[in-house]
Design a protein around this motif. Structure first.
Motif, PDB file in Angstrom:
ATOM      1  N   ALA A  43     -35.262 -20.506  21.393  1.00 46.48           N
ATOM      2  CA  ALA A  43     -34.690 -21.858  21.322  1.00 46.48           C
ATOM      3  C   ALA A  43     -34.853 -22.425  19.916  1.00 46.48           C
ATOM      4  O   ALA A  43     -33.943 -23.059  19.375  1.00 46.48           O
ATOM      5  N   HIS A  65     -28.164 -19.455  20.808  1.00 48.24           N
ATOM      6  CA  HIS A  65     -27.871 -20.752  21.402  1.00 48.24           C
ATOM      7  C   HIS A  65     -27.097 -20.594  22.703  1.00 48.24           C
ATOM      8  O   HIS A  65     -27.395 -21.258  23.707  1.00 48.24           O
ATOM      9  N   ASN A  95     -22.013 -25.160  17.430  1.00 53.80           N
ATOM     10  CA  ASN A  95     -22.533 -23.794  17.392  1.00 53.80           C
ATOM     11  C   ASN A  95     -21.687 -22.913  16.480  1.00 53.80           C
ATOM     12  O   ASN A  95     -22.197 -22.219  15.606  1.00 53.80           O
ATOM     13  N   PHE A 146     -31.835 -25.071  19.634  1.00 53.33           N
ATOM     14  CA  PHE A 146     -31.371 -25.475  20.964  1.00 53.33           C
ATOM     15  C   PHE A 146     -32.146 -26.684  21.482  1.00 53.33           C
ATOM     16  O   PHE A 146     -33.362 -26.655  21.576  1.00 53.33           O
ATOM     17  N   CYS A 153     -29.427 -19.550  25.424  1.00 49.55           N
ATOM     18  CA  CYS A 153     -30.225 -20.679  25.928  1.00 49.55           C
ATOM     19  C   CYS A 153     -29.380 -21.549  26.854  1.00 49.55           C
ATOM     20  O   CYS A 153     -29.845 -21.967  27.924  1.00 49.55           O
ATOM     21  N   GLU A 154     -28.155 -21.830  26.437  1.00 47.86           N
ATOM     22  CA  GLU A 154     -27.286 -22.665  27.263  1.00 47.86           C
ATOM     23  C   GLU A 154     -27.057 -22.033  28.620  1.00 47.86           C
ATOM     24  O   GLU A 154     -27.211 -22.676  29.667  1.00 47.86           O
ATOM     25  N   SER A 205     -20.894 -29.057  22.004  1.00 46.70           N
ATOM     26  CA  SER A 205     -21.995 -28.265  21.464  1.00 46.70           C
ATOM     27  C   SER A 205     -21.502 -26.895  20.987  1.00 46.70           C
ATOM     28  O   SER A 205     -22.080 -26.306  20.080  1.00 46.70           O
TER      29      SER A 205
END
Lengths: 233, 233
Positions: free
Chosen positions: B221, B152, B140, B226, B155-156, B136
């Motif tokens: 998000a 992103h 990104n 995301f 969010c992760e 991911s």
DNA sequence: CGTTCCCTTGACACCGATCAACTCTGGTGG
DNA sequence: CCACCAGAGTTGATCGGTGTCAAGGGAACG
């Protein structure tokens, strides 16, 4: 001979019985047409697919319709190891050419991993190399300019093809469009094209007729900052 | 409670004996100062390190002196699973804060994985999630602009911190400099700074005093594209 | 109270994206 | 056999996101 077996035996010694079990696991194979998905995001496949012939790519699609390729798969690579332990695939794998894949029944694979430690270790090995390649892609896309990115990818693919005996003195079959290279390297096809031209003009490498020729491996690797250690050969 | 155990039990049911064995494996721990490496590229550690407290980062250094961070490690993450099967580390792990790590003897870990299938599965699980996160990151860095990239990552990290119980209603401790964010996202610190300002001005998120506040999780998000599926919670 | 990180902001340069047109090739059907 | 067509590669002009360089501000720490 089975490309997966060949790849593993480069690094791990198998006894006859291991080899036999592994080849039996890869027993049933089928062919898939170009541009068809082998597994798709969200799937929970009950078979684990091994690429035996042809080229494939992992990718994730974005909401705007674009996609990012996160790995190129060549013979001997496993498409969806994820399926063994996770609930669902978080990305898709598509056939870049017509491919032939073997299907290993998931439950049987798990049982084999439990009863044959050396094969379990072999599966760990290919998984970890896969992860190492992914990390090197992060570095490649995050820190290198277009030309070095392409050069690094060329070095990686040549080295990996060599492991499974598919590299012949500085050249490999690379049936990948400039569009797909762009999707893999985070660049536009137009810029891929220009950068390929420069690499060609500088006598480093040449991609033509779906074959990649490494013209000056030393200078190419140097310009890309390529260090093959992460491939663990 | 041990963050690794907590994390695993979110997804896999352990019996008391599994839990006990796992915690015993993590028995000996030590603390490491900020900016010290926990393992270094080229090492072949005979212990596998589990991060119990603090923040760390995987990174690879480039010849020009720059570096690319390929993962942020939080409590419950394993620093060097690679060491179990590969010859040497292909990257380093450094402490971003003072950290405490547990050291699991390599041989003992391998034996446990062989004798306790559920724990073996658990190790597979964390390894595969690690790989999914790496993929991911490729997406990104490859496909999103600076602001979405930061969003992103936010969010992760929030989602991952939540799994180990370290997120409190929309905020997490994030003791990471803008310089380090740049090293992780393939951007310059200057541009990180500007993009953080825009995220703040738009009321999406705020990073101040080493804590990240998610101001509008939904819009954040969305703007980042995301989809938490890849974290496999 | 100075020093050292880290954060912040401005001006400008440049790499790569975008838009657009054209060529080349291989395949298909009339 | 040839005309057509779709996909891929090539090249030019221009735009914009991000890098670079530089200077200053603020907070923690000895």
């Amino acid at each position: 001979m089975n490309a997966l077996v060949k790849r593993i035996e480069r690094s791990i010694a198998l006894v006859d019985e291991d080899r036999r079990v592994l080849e039996e696991l890869c027993g049933s194979s089928r062919t898939i047409l170009r541009d068809r998905d082998i597994v798709r995001e969200g799937d929970r496949p009950d078979h684990v697919h091994v690429l035996l012939d042809g080229w494939a790519a992992r990718y994730k699609g974005l909401i705007d319709g674009s996609r990012q390729i996160t790995a190129f798969l060549i013979p001997g690579d496993i498409c969806d190891m994820e399926a063994t332990v996770l609930q669902h695939m978080d990305h898709s794998v598509t056939a870049l050419t017509e491919v032939t894949v073997a299907s290993m029944p998931r439950e049987r694979l798990i049982e084999v991993a439990r009863t044959r430690p050396v094969l379990a270790q072999a599966l760990w090995f290919v998984t970890m190399v896969d992860a190492a390649v992914a990390r090197s892609w992060i570095v490649n896309i995050g820190r290198r300019d277009a030309q070095a990115r392409i050069a690094h990818l060329a070095c990686e693919l040549h080295a990996r093809m060599d492991v499974v005996g598919l590299a012949t003195n500085g050249a490999i079959d690379l049936p990948v469009t400039q569009n797909e290279l762009g999707d893999a390297l985070g660049l536009t096809p137009v810029h891929i094209n220009r950068s390929l031209k420069r690499l060609r003009d500088e006598g480093l490498m040449e991609l033509r007729n779906r074959t990649l020729a490494i013209l000056d491996g030393g200078r190419l690797a140097h310009s890309a900052g390529f260090d093959p250690g992460y491939l663990h050969r």
